[in-house]
Scaffold this motif. Structure first.
Motif, PDB file in Angstrom:
ATOM      1  N   PRO A 102       0.821  -1.159  -0.086  1.00 42.03           N
ATOM      2  CA  PRO A 102       0.098  -0.012  -0.152  1.00 42.03           C
ATOM      3  C   PRO A 102       0.857   1.294  -0.001  1.00 42.03           C
ATOM      4  O   PRO A 102       1.857   1.338   0.417  1.00 42.03           O
ATOM      5  N   PRO A 103       0.444   2.235  -0.543  1.00 40.44           N
ATOM      6  CA  PRO A 103       1.147   3.647  -0.701  1.00 40.44           C
ATOM      7  C   PRO A 103       1.439   4.106   0.962  1.00 40.44           C
ATOM      8  O   PRO A 103       0.444   3.898   1.947  1.00 40.44           O
ATOM      9  N   LEU A 104       2.374   4.825   1.175  1.00 42.73           N
ATOM     10  CA  LEU A 104       2.724   5.437   2.476  1.00 42.73           C
ATOM     11  C   LEU A 104       1.601   6.122   3.163  1.00 42.73           C
ATOM     12  O   LEU A 104       1.294   6.150   4.248  1.00 42.73           O
ATOM     13  N   ARG A 105       0.912   7.005   2.066  1.00 40.38           N
ATOM     14  CA  ARG A 105      -0.216   7.752   2.620  1.00 40.38           C
ATOM     15  C   ARG A 105      -1.279   6.944   3.487  1.00 40.38           C
ATOM     16  O   ARG A 105      -2.261   7.266   4.270  1.00 40.38           O
ATOM     17  N   GLU A 106      -1.340   5.538   3.317  1.00 36.70           N
ATOM     18  CA  GLU A 106      -2.353   4.702   3.762  1.00 36.70           C
ATOM     19  C   GLU A 106      -1.967   3.929   5.070  1.00 36.70           C
ATOM     20  O   GLU A 106      -2.440   3.035   5.562  1.00 36.70           O
ATOM     21  N   MET A 107      -0.612   4.120   5.012  1.00 38.67           N
ATOM     22  CA  MET A 107       0.226   3.603   6.319  1.00 38.67           C
ATOM     23  C   MET A 107       0.800   4.533   7.178  1.00 38.67           C
ATOM     24  O   MET A 107       1.927   4.245   7.575  1.00 38.67           O
ATOM     25  N   THR A 108       0.321   5.417   7.594  1.00 35.67           N
ATOM     26  CA  THR A 108       0.800   6.597   8.251  1.00 35.67           C
ATOM     27  C   THR A 108       1.333   6.050   9.444  1.00 35.67           C
ATOM     28  O   THR A 108       2.351   6.633  10.316  1.00 35.67           O
ATOM     29  N   GLU A 109       0.874   5.065  10.246  1.00 32.51           N
ATOM     30  CA  GLU A 109       1.103   4.551  11.451  1.00 32.51           C
ATOM     31  C   GLU A 109       2.603   3.898  11.395  1.00 32.51           C
ATOM     32  O   GLU A 109       3.425   3.921  12.314  1.00 32.51           O
ATOM     33  N   LYS A 142       2.861  12.634   9.054  1.00 31.96           N
ATOM     34  CA  LYS A 142       1.620  11.796   9.085  1.00 31.96           C
ATOM     35  C   LYS A 142       0.577  12.697   8.250  1.00 31.96           C
ATOM     36  O   LYS A 142      -0.076  11.838   7.472  1.00 31.96           O
ATOM     37  N   LEU A 143       0.683  13.852   8.030  1.00 27.91           N
ATOM     38  CA  LEU A 143      -0.539  14.589   7.446  1.00 27.91           C
ATOM     39  C   LEU A 143       0.016  14.724   5.957  1.00 27.91           C
ATOM     40  O   LEU A 143      -0.756  14.932   5.236  1.00 27.91           O
ATOM     41  N   TYR A 144       1.164  14.740   5.810  1.00 24.73           N
ATOM     42  CA  TYR A 144       1.712  14.933   4.289  1.00 24.73           C
ATOM     43  C   TYR A 144       1.144  13.555   3.268  1.00 24.73           C
ATOM     44  O   TYR A 144       1.273  12.460   3.972  1.00 24.73           O
ATOM     45  N   PRO A 145       0.769  13.950   2.142  1.00 24.94           N
ATOM     46  CA  PRO A 145       0.398  12.881   1.384  1.00 24.94           C
ATOM     47  C   PRO A 145       1.250  11.686   0.780  1.00 24.94           C
ATOM     48  O   PRO A 145       0.985  10.777   0.234  1.00 24.94           O
ATOM     49  N   LYS A 196     -12.500   9.383   3.963  1.00 25.87           N
ATOM     50  CA  LYS A 196     -12.723  10.148   5.118  1.00 25.87           C
ATOM     51  C   LYS A 196     -11.529  11.021   5.610  1.00 25.87           C
ATOM     52  O   LYS A 196     -11.477  12.214   5.775  1.00 25.87           O
ATOM     53  N   ASP A 197     -10.452   9.957   5.725  1.00 25.74           N
ATOM     54  CA  ASP A 197      -9.242  10.823   6.127  1.00 25.74           C
ATOM     55  C   ASP A 197      -8.743  11.606   5.166  1.00 25.74           C
ATOM     56  O   ASP A 197      -7.937  12.649   5.595  1.00 25.74           O
ATOM     57  N   ARG A 198      -8.807  11.399   4.062  1.00 23.52           N
ATOM     58  CA  ARG A 198      -8.248  12.161   2.886  1.00 23.52           C
ATOM     59  C   ARG A 198      -8.966  13.740   2.866  1.00 23.52           C
ATOM     60  O   ARG A 198      -8.251  14.668   2.884  1.00 23.52           O
ATOM     61  N   ILE A 199     -10.248  13.450   3.124  1.00 19.44           N
ATOM     62  CA  ILE A 199     -10.977  14.743   3.432  1.00 19.44           C
ATOM     63  C   ILE A 199     -10.576  15.773   4.475  1.00 19.44           C
ATOM     64  O   ILE A 199     -10.122  16.858   4.347  1.00 19.44           O
ATOM     65  N   ILE A 200     -10.517  15.120   5.747  1.00 17.23           N
ATOM     66  CA  ILE A 200     -10.015  15.579   6.731  1.00 17.23           C
ATOM     67  C   ILE A 200      -8.492  16.319   6.662  1.00 17.23           C
ATOM     68  O   ILE A 200      -7.991  17.352   6.961  1.00 17.23           O
ATOM     69  N   ARG A 201      -7.562  15.400   6.016  1.00 16.79           N
ATOM     70  CA  ARG A 201      -6.280  15.860   5.972  1.00 16.79           C
ATOM     71  C   ARG A 201      -6.252  16.994   4.875  1.00 16.79           C
ATOM     72  O   ARG A 201      -5.256  17.935   5.104  1.00 16.79           O
ATOM     73  N   ALA A 202      -6.872  16.898   3.848  1.00 12.04           N
ATOM     74  CA  ALA A 202      -6.700  17.929   2.796  1.00 12.04           C
ATOM     75  C   ALA A 202      -7.388  19.247   3.352  1.00 12.04           C
ATOM     76  O   ALA A 202      -6.729  20.561   3.294  1.00 12.04           O
ATOM     77  N   TYR A 203      -8.433  19.257   4.321  1.00 12.51           N
ATOM     78  CA  TYR A 203      -8.885  20.490   5.080  1.00 12.51           C
ATOM     79  C   TYR A 203      -7.701  21.123   6.171  1.00 12.51           C
ATOM     80  O   TYR A 203      -7.504  22.472   5.951  1.00 12.51           O
ATOM     81  N   ILE A 204      -7.105  20.089   6.686  1.00  9.56           N
ATOM     82  CA  ILE A 204      -5.833  20.376   7.723  1.00  9.56           C
ATOM     83  C   ILE A 204      -4.941  21.112   7.043  1.00  9.56           C
ATOM     84  O   ILE A 204      -4.204  22.348   7.333  1.00  9.56           O
ATOM     85  N   ARG A 205      -4.566  20.640   5.611  1.00  8.15           N
ATOM     86  CA  ARG A 205      -3.459  21.181   4.694  1.00  8.15           C
ATOM     87  C   ARG A 205      -3.795  22.574   4.427  1.00  8.15           C
ATOM     88  O   ARG A 205      -3.173  23.436   4.112  1.00  8.15           O
TER      89      ARG A 205
END
Length: 240
Positions: A102-109, A142-145, A196-205
């Protein structure tokens, strides 16, 4: 182990001018001869043109070389299969078993552990004290895509380690590339949690919902509908 970059200039091998085979065949065959009894890692097989695909298929299916092959590819390979730009018989011959990374953005942990490992290597190579990430740096990472996945993370961490004063790396020490496509946060995955996570992350960015819509490559009206779908309030929080 022989490592071959499918799209690189090194995919030339050796050519025997006395052979009655064509030059491309001889060059690719030489890799198998040199790696007999070992392993060939063929990176980015989606970059093989049709002629090279045909040569690999012939060697594997007709000559049965004593070589284990490990191949890597990105997501475009499946599209190439669908559009018949990549030979399906070669694909299924190579894909005896598959591992999806999986891409890193989906494995932020996993980011803190990977970053810590990279910092340990950096400290060893430079004979310096091992640097650590503080909470602000971990949050920013963790917030960076991460459109460049692990390679981009490695560059970012090593640059921060080089420039940071002291033994602690904070968010201020991290420099993220601003040369990214506007669709870096595009909603191309339809997994509800990932969406959902992408929406929240985009808003934060972005800091605003209008800016978030641009990052996500959707209209503001569509984003409002998505927020309602995932119960995200105007402050970017999940409502019960």
């Amino acid at each position: 182990i022989t490592v071959i970059e499918a799209g690189g200039a090194e995919l030339v091998g050796l050519h025997d001018p006395k052979s009655d085979r064509n030059e491309m065949y001889n060059r690719i065959k030489s890799y198998f001869q040199n790696a007999a009894g070992g392993t060939i890692i063929l990176k980015n097989i989606q970059l093989l043109n049709f002629e090279k695909q045909s040569v690999f298929l012939h060697i594997l299916s007709e000559e049965h070389p004593d070589v284990r092959m490990i191949c890597t590819a990105n997501g475009t390979l499946m599209k190439m299969l669908a559009e018949e730009d990549f030979r399906d018989n070669l694909f299924y011959m190579l894909r005896q078993s598959g591992i999806t990374v999986p891409p890193l953005r989906e494995m932020t942990e996993d980011i803190p552990d990977i970053a810590d490992y990279l910092l340990a290597i950096y400290a060893h190579k430079t004979s310096q004290t091992r640097k650590r990430l503080d909470a602000s740096a971990i949050k920013a990472l963790k917030l960076y895509p991460w459109p460049g996945n692990i390679r981009e993370l490695k560059d970012t961490i090593l640059m921060a380690a080089f420039h940071a004063d002291g033994d602690t790396i904070s968010a201020d020490d991290l420099v993220f590339s601003d040369i990214q496509p506007e669709t870096a946060e595009d909603l191309t995955h339809r997994n509800p949690k990932a969406e959902k996570d992408r929406i929240i992350r985009a808003y934060i960015r972005a800091g605003t919902w209008r800016g978030a819509a641009k990052l996500l490559n959707v209209s503001e009206k569509t984003l409002i509908q998505l927020r309602k779908k995932h119960h995200i309030n105007p402050d970017g929080e999940i409502e019960a």
